[in-house]
Design a protein around this motif. Structure first.
Motif, PDB file in Angstrom:
ATOM      1  N   MET A  20     -16.245  89.876 -20.400  1.00 34.67           N
ATOM      2  CA  MET A  20     -15.262  88.859 -20.039  1.00 34.67           C
ATOM      3  C   MET A  20     -14.999  87.989 -21.266  1.00 34.67           C
ATOM      4  SD  MET A  20     -13.388  88.085 -17.456  1.00 34.67           S
ATOM      5  CE  MET A  20     -14.289  88.881 -16.126  1.00 34.67           C
ATOM      6  N   PRO A  21     -13.813  88.052 -21.846  1.00 31.94           N
ATOM      7  CA  PRO A  21     -13.520  87.212 -23.007  1.00 31.94           C
ATOM      8  C   PRO A  21     -13.687  85.728 -22.684  1.00 31.94           C
ATOM      9  CG  PRO A  21     -11.839  88.902 -22.713  1.00 31.94           C
ATOM     10  CD  PRO A  21     -12.706  88.938 -21.483  1.00 31.94           C
ATOM     11  N   CYS A  22     -13.768  84.927 -23.717  1.00 35.91           N
ATOM     12  CA  CYS A  22     -13.950  83.477 -23.586  1.00 35.91           C
ATOM     13  C   CYS A  22     -12.878  82.875 -22.681  1.00 35.91           C
ATOM     14  CB  CYS A  22     -13.898  82.849 -24.974  1.00 35.91           C
ATOM     15  SG  CYS A  22     -13.772  81.062 -24.991  1.00 35.91           S
ATOM     16  N   ARG A  23     -13.291  82.035 -21.745  1.00 29.22           N
ATOM     17  CA  ARG A  23     -12.341  81.419 -20.816  1.00 29.22           C
ATOM     18  C   ARG A  23     -11.305  80.570 -21.554  1.00 29.22           C
ATOM     19  NH1 ARG A  23     -13.113  81.571 -15.449  1.00 29.22           N
ATOM     20  NH2 ARG A  23     -11.797  79.713 -15.200  1.00 29.22           N
ATOM     21  N   GLY A  24     -11.768  79.873 -22.579  1.00 31.85           N
ATOM     22  CA  GLY A  24     -10.826  79.051 -23.345  1.00 31.85           C
ATOM     23  C   GLY A  24      -9.734  79.882 -23.990  1.00 31.85           C
ATOM     24  N   LEU A  25     -10.126  81.041 -24.557  1.00 32.00           N
ATOM     25  CA  LEU A  25      -9.145  81.934 -25.173  1.00 32.00           C
ATOM     26  C   LEU A  25      -8.185  82.470 -24.129  1.00 32.00           C
ATOM     27  CD1 LEU A  25      -7.990  83.686 -27.464  1.00 32.00           C
ATOM     28  CD2 LEU A  25      -9.774  85.381 -26.931  1.00 32.00           C
ATOM     29  N   MET A  26      -8.718  82.917 -22.991  1.00 32.86           N
ATOM     30  CA  MET A  26      -7.851  83.485 -21.957  1.00 32.86           C
ATOM     31  C   MET A  26      -6.890  82.429 -21.408  1.00 32.86           C
ATOM     32  SD  MET A  26     -10.159  86.264 -19.859  1.00 32.86           S
ATOM     33  CE  MET A  26     -11.391  85.103 -19.284  1.00 32.86           C
ATOM     34  N   THR A  27      -7.365  81.214 -21.214  1.00 36.09           N
ATOM     35  CA  THR A  27      -6.482  80.136 -20.749  1.00 36.09           C
ATOM     36  C   THR A  27      -5.371  79.878 -21.756  1.00 36.09           C
ATOM     37  OG1 THR A  27      -8.318  79.105 -19.552  1.00 36.09           O
ATOM     38  CG2 THR A  27      -6.391  77.737 -20.006  1.00 36.09           C
ATOM     39  N   THR A  28      -5.746  79.869 -23.049  1.00 34.35           N
ATOM     40  CA  THR A  28      -4.748  79.668 -24.105  1.00 34.35           C
ATOM     41  C   THR A  28      -3.725  80.788 -24.110  1.00 34.35           C
ATOM     42  OG1 THR A  28      -6.414  78.528 -25.451  1.00 34.35           O
ATOM     43  CG2 THR A  28      -4.439  79.309 -26.577  1.00 34.35           C
ATOM     44  N   LEU A  29      -4.177  82.032 -23.916  1.00 34.70           N
ATOM     45  CA  LEU A  29      -3.251  83.173 -23.916  1.00 34.70           C
ATOM     46  C   LEU A  29      -2.270  83.094 -22.745  1.00 34.70           C
ATOM     47  CD1 LEU A  29      -5.700  86.048 -24.907  1.00 34.70           C
ATOM     48  CD2 LEU A  29      -3.766  85.199 -26.258  1.00 34.70           C
ATOM     49  N   VAL A  30      -2.734  82.621 -21.599  1.00 33.47           N
ATOM     50  CA  VAL A  30      -1.829  82.461 -20.454  1.00 33.47           C
ATOM     51  C   VAL A  30      -0.726  81.458 -20.794  1.00 33.47           C
ATOM     52  CG1 VAL A  30      -1.633  81.657 -18.077  1.00 33.47           C
ATOM     53  CG2 VAL A  30      -3.569  83.084 -18.748  1.00 33.47           C
ATOM     54  N   TRP A  31      -1.122  80.320 -21.341  1.00 26.55           N
ATOM     55  CA  TRP A  31      -0.141  79.288 -21.670  1.00 26.55           C
ATOM     56  C   TRP A  31       0.696  79.628 -22.902  1.00 26.55           C
ATOM     57  CZ3 TRP A  31       1.307  75.708 -18.388  1.00 26.55           C
ATOM     58  CH2 TRP A  31       0.436  75.349 -17.360  1.00 26.55           C
ATOM     59  N   SER A  32       0.254  80.649 -23.655  1.00 22.90           N
ATOM     60  CA  SER A  32       0.977  81.046 -24.870  1.00 22.90           C
ATOM     61  C   SER A  32       2.093  82.047 -24.598  1.00 22.90           C
ATOM     62  CB  SER A  32       0.001  81.645 -25.891  1.00 22.90           C
ATOM     63  OG  SER A  32      -0.939  80.690 -26.322  1.00 22.90           O
ATOM     64  N   ILE A  33       2.229  82.519 -23.372  1.00 20.90           N
ATOM     65  CA  ILE A  33       3.275  83.509 -23.080  1.00 20.90           C
ATOM     66  C   ILE A  33       4.659  83.042 -23.526  1.00 20.90           C
ATOM     67  CG2 ILE A  33       4.504  84.704 -21.205  1.00 20.90           C
ATOM     68  CD1 ILE A  33       1.846  85.004 -19.759  1.00 20.90           C
ATOM     69  N   PRO A  34       5.056  81.769 -23.335  1.00 23.82           N
ATOM     70  CA  PRO A  34       6.398  81.355 -23.774  1.00 23.82           C
ATOM     71  C   PRO A  34       6.547  81.219 -25.286  1.00 23.82           C
ATOM     72  CG  PRO A  34       5.519  79.868 -22.074  1.00 23.82           C
ATOM     73  CD  PRO A  34       4.385  80.702 -22.567  1.00 23.82           C
ATOM     74  N   LEU A  35       5.430  81.077 -26.021  1.00 24.20           N
ATOM     75  CA  LEU A  35       5.537  80.750 -27.452  1.00 24.20           C
ATOM     76  C   LEU A  35       6.285  81.805 -28.276  1.00 24.20           C
ATOM     77  CD1 LEU A  35       2.090  79.076 -28.256  1.00 24.20           C
ATOM     78  CD2 LEU A  35       4.279  78.015 -27.648  1.00 24.20           C
ATOM     79  N   PRO A  36       6.048  83.117 -28.081  1.00 28.70           N
ATOM     80  CA  PRO A  36       6.842  84.084 -28.851  1.00 28.70           C
ATOM     81  C   PRO A  36       8.339  83.997 -28.554  1.00 28.70           C
ATOM     82  CG  PRO A  36       4.879  85.124 -27.961  1.00 28.70           C
ATOM     83  CD  PRO A  36       4.976  83.785 -27.320  1.00 28.70           C
ATOM     84  N   TYR A  37       8.707  83.677 -27.307  1.00 24.00           N
ATOM     85  CA  TYR A  37      10.128  83.488 -26.978  1.00 24.00           C
ATOM     86  C   TYR A  37      10.705  82.332 -27.791  1.00 24.00           C
ATOM     87  CZ  TYR A  37       9.590  86.513 -22.845  1.00 24.00           C
ATOM     88  OH  TYR A  37       9.375  87.573 -22.005  1.00 24.00           O
TER      89      TYR A  37
END
Length: 436
Positions: free
Chosen positions: A347-364
């Protein structure tokens, strides 16, 4: 507002809304093709399930993207008729190839892929998704070649009061266009990797379909790292193209006012366009801007003051868009490297996974900023050093354009919200909900 600004805003609204859908279409099709390739090669049913799950999300995005793209080409006749009359011989041929060859090829084989599960053989089904990938990326190529002509016009002659096609090979080998194409494709593929990482992280945080989304995470992480590094490289190459072919845009991107050699890169500054200077300038790395632009720390960079005011692009939006885009690019490298390092953990780090969820709009956001730099940085030219934007607009009343602009915002806003709603709904359901 006058008809020129209103027409520019309307086209910007149409393009930016359409480009919400395009990069995910380009990149997700590639990831789906890789998943199905692993299914056909290994016989592992889990990869078939992956291809079907992400494929459903791809279809939602593709369908709504087609709707928003239809209106774009019509605007060249309604809002930019003088532009179409002047360069339509070149621009129109590229768009015609995109529509009649690439787009129809993509649509046809997407139908084969979607309806062909259990109806055609595994290899034929796999071929159909790879043809979707190839056709979709070819479609993007012809559109970028058309835009590349606007950025760096080649292969034309002025005849009968208009630009006419003289050398098709020069048009399709335009170095500026190919630099744009590489940067656009890589950014689209990277966006799709972050989409997969974000959705996978959302499920892993909730311990939902853990094995399924752990596999998706592990697949996307190394690809995201490679693409994030490739994106930085392609950005550097395209930056050198800008320096050579559009020096005014480069000067606006860096808020560089005075022509000089051995130009340093200030880590912090605020452009003061009204007074043709910068404030809060500090922590400058000597020679770095010259080296980035020309590969030589002693190279000369032309300043904005050496361009007539009427030929300068707007500095403030171009400068800040470029800086934010670069900063986000660095963040993507950090996030992708972190995901790659943790991809084999249970299970990857919770902090990283939370950041990745919120990062979905950033590439757009990053892609939108990149296009803002490319298009606003070209102003006041609609075709660089050949035709001004003010000479390209249709002779129509401003009130008419205002009405259509409001209509575009309303309709596209609804479609954008619908896309977000449907993607979120079916992504959150997971593979079992999708099968149902």
């Amino acid at each position: 507002m006058d008809v020129i600004m209103l027409s520019r805003l309307q086209f910007a609204v149409a393009v930016f809304f359409h480009f919400i859908f395009v990069p995910l279409t380009l990149g997700l099709s590639l990831l789906i093709a890789l998943m199905e390739t692993r299914y056909v090669m290994t016989g592992d049913e889990a990869w078939r399930k992956h291809a079907k799950f992400w494929g459903k999300l791809f279809l939602i995005n593709f369908t709504l993207g087609v709707v928003t793209g239809i209106t774009l080409e019509f605007q060249f006749g309604t809002n930019w008729s003088r532009y179409s009359e002047y360069v339509g011989d070149i621009f129109g041929s590229l768009l015609a190839i995109e529509a009649t060859v690439a787009f129809f090829l993509e649509s046809t084989f997407l139908a084969v892929w979607h309806f062909g599960w259990n109806r055609v053989g595994k290899k034929m089904h796999l071929l159909s998704i790879w043809l979707v990938v190839i056709a979709g990326n070819l479609s993007a190529l012809w559109i970028i070649l058309a835009n590349g002509f606007m950025q760096n016009p080649l292969g034309y002659v002025i005849r009968n009061g208009r630009a006419e096609l003289d050398n098709f090979l020069a048009v399709v080998t335009n170095p500026y266009a190919w630099g744009m194409y590489a940067h656009t494709l890589i950014s689209a593929w990277l966006l799709s990797c972050f989409f997969v990482l974000g959705v996978s992280s959302w499920h892993l945080l909730r311990k939902s379909h853990v094995e399924f989304f752990r596999r998706s995470f592990r697949m996307a992480a190394p690809i995201a790292l490679i693409l994030s590094l490739a994106l930085a490289l392609s950005g550097d190459i395209q930056g050198k193209n800008v320096a050579e072919l559009q020096p005014a845009k480069l000067a606006a991107m860096e808020a560089h006012w005075e022509t000089s050699s051995n130009v340093g890169f200030p880590m912090l500054l605020v452009p003061d366009e009204a007074n043709e200077t910068n404030s809060m300038e500090g922590l400058t790395i000597p020679g770095l801007m010259s080296w980035i632009a020309y590969g030589d720390s002693n190279a000369e960079i032309k300043g904005l003051k050496d361009f007539p005011k009427e030929d300068r692009p707007p500095v403030t939006p171009v400068f800040w868009s470029f800086r934010i885009m670069v900063a986000l690019g660095v963040i993507f490298i950090v996030l992708a490297a972190s995901a790659w390092l943790q991809r084999k953990r249970e299970m990857p780090c919770r902090g990283l996974m939370t950041t990745l969820v919120w990062s979905i709009p950033l590439p757009y956001i990053t892609i939108a900023l990149g296009w803002l730099v490319a298009e606003v940085g070209r102003q006041p030219w609609i075709v660089y050093n050949l035709m001004r934007t003010s000479d390209a607009v249709s002779p129509v009343p401003a009130d008419n354009v205002m009405f259509s602009l409001i209509a575009f915002i309303v309709v596209y806003g609804v479609l954008g919200l619908l896309d977000i709603f449907l993607l979120r709904k079916y992504a959150c359901k997971g593979p079992e909900g999708m099968e149902a």
